[in-house]
Write a protein that holds these residues in place. Structure first.
Motif, PDB file in Angstrom:
ATOM      1  N   LEU A  53     122.008  24.951  29.425  1.00  0.00           N
ATOM      2  CA  LEU A  53     122.076  23.632  29.052  1.00  0.00           C
ATOM      3  C   LEU A  53     123.141  22.601  29.622  1.00  0.00           C
ATOM      4  CD1 LEU A  53     122.442  24.239  24.943  1.00  0.00           C
ATOM      5  CD2 LEU A  53     120.584  24.261  26.679  1.00  0.00           C
ATOM      6  N   TYR A 213     115.941  22.992  20.852  1.00  0.00           N
ATOM      7  CA  TYR A 213     115.796  22.296  22.121  1.00  0.00           C
ATOM      8  C   TYR A 213     114.836  21.200  22.152  1.00  0.00           C
ATOM      9  CZ  TYR A 213     117.669  26.942  23.386  1.00  0.00           C
ATOM     10  OH  TYR A 213     118.534  28.012  23.140  1.00  0.00           O
ATOM     11  N   LEU A 268     117.191  19.260  27.735  1.00  0.00           N
ATOM     12  CA  LEU A 268     118.463  19.623  27.604  1.00  0.00           C
ATOM     13  C   LEU A 268     118.759  20.932  28.472  1.00  0.00           C
ATOM     14  CD1 LEU A 268     118.389  20.048  23.802  1.00  0.00           C
ATOM     15  CD2 LEU A 268     119.823  18.323  25.014  1.00  0.00           C
ATOM     16  N   VAL A 269     117.624  21.364  28.905  1.00  0.00           N
ATOM     17  CA  VAL A 269     117.995  22.710  29.798  1.00  0.00           C
ATOM     18  C   VAL A 269     117.831  22.394  31.340  1.00  0.00           C
ATOM     19  CG1 VAL A 269     116.801  25.088  30.295  1.00  0.00           C
ATOM     20  CG2 VAL A 269     116.714  23.857  28.054  1.00  0.00           C
TER      21      VAL A 269
END
Length: 286
Positions: A53, A213, A268-269
């Motif tokens: 993240l 997520y 987010l990733v």
């Protein structure tokens, strides 16, 4: 101690009481567990679990506990609480409960991060980071919830082989979804120590991915919206252990988890994988 290995040893001891010719065995007494006896050991060394993240912190692995206790009708095994039934010498069914591990990426000192034993040589940090305007740090989003899952697990054993399937359901009404895992592991012994090579395939429902997520209207307005979808995540594991005395062992493990686009499409990733490695020495107190 890995749960599968414990079951293998318990079934082996049961089988050996009836016949000298058994299909499963436990060659090293130190690898088996005694019912109604606490096992407590700690591994001291160094390792890391990467964080996929943006803004997420890597988890340092320095002191790892290995705790389990098996009573007649229930057990605690490294964060899992449950009960089990031996269907035959090779088949075992269990009902399990544990905190969902997804929050561990968002909160460094989440309790579930303490239990890294289920087995697994130090490896290189493997990253494939994505950079672009559609990204969001975990510091910008609302706090992700803690969930509790109930699972039904089926294990099958043969000589040096273990197969497992487990289905988890959120019973805390947090993300209102499911996740499941199927896995296969191969154990072997050599004069250099005890080895295990395993492969897993994780499935996580759209509701689980969206809860942790996804980016919805409750997040800051400047973040890109994202609705989670079901995810498939393959994983490879390799572990090694070398007993040097009755209580002391050298050990190491490496895990590589691949993330699909259901994860990597989230703002987010930043990475499409999670790597975990550790190298250390273990001392058994009980």
């Amino acid at each position: 101690m890995p749960y599968l290995l414990l079951l293998l040893c318990l079934l082996s001891m049961t089988a050996n009481a009836d016949t000298a010719d058994t299909t499963v065995g436990c060659d090293l007494e130190s690898l088996c567990a005694t019912e109604q006896q606490l096992h407590l050991s700690f591994a001291l060394g160094y390792g890391q679990r990467s964080n996929p993240l943006y803004g997420g912190e890597e988890l340092p692995l320095v002191l790892l506990p290995d705790i389990y206790y098996y009573a007649e009708h229930w057990f605690f095994d490294n964060g899992k609480l449950g009960t089990g039934w031996a269907l035959s010498e090779q088949w075992h069914l269990s009902l399990l409960g544990q905190f969902n591990q997804e929050k561990g990426y968002f909160q460094k000192w989440f309790g579930g991060n303490a239990f890294q034993f289920s087995s697994a040589t130090p490896g290189l940090s493997i990253t494939d980071e994505r950079y672009g305007p559609l990204q969001a740090s975990v510091r910008e989003i609302s706090k992700r919830p803690t969930a509790f899952d109930l699972g039904l697990q089926l294990d099958w054993f043969a000589t040096n082989w273990q197969l497992q399937a487990v289905l988890w359901q959120d019973v805390s009404n947090t993300y209102q979804g499911q996740h499941a895992t199927v896995s296969m592991a191969r154990n072997w012994q050599s004069r250099f120590g005890n080895w295990q090579l395993g492969a897993k395939l994780h499935w996580k429902s759209a509701k689980l991915i969206d809860t942790y997520y996804g980016i919805d209207n409750n997040e800051p307005f400047y973040l890109p919206r994202y609705n989670g979808k079901a995810s498939w995540q393959p994983e490879l594991r390799l572990s090694w252990q070398k007993p040097v005395s009755e209580r002391v062992s050298l050990l190491t493990f490496l895990r590589y988890l691949s993330l699909d686009d259901a994860m990597t499409d989230s703002p987010l990733v930043k990475s499409d994988n999670v790597t975990t490695w550790f190298l250390g020495i273990s001392y058994r107190f009980y």
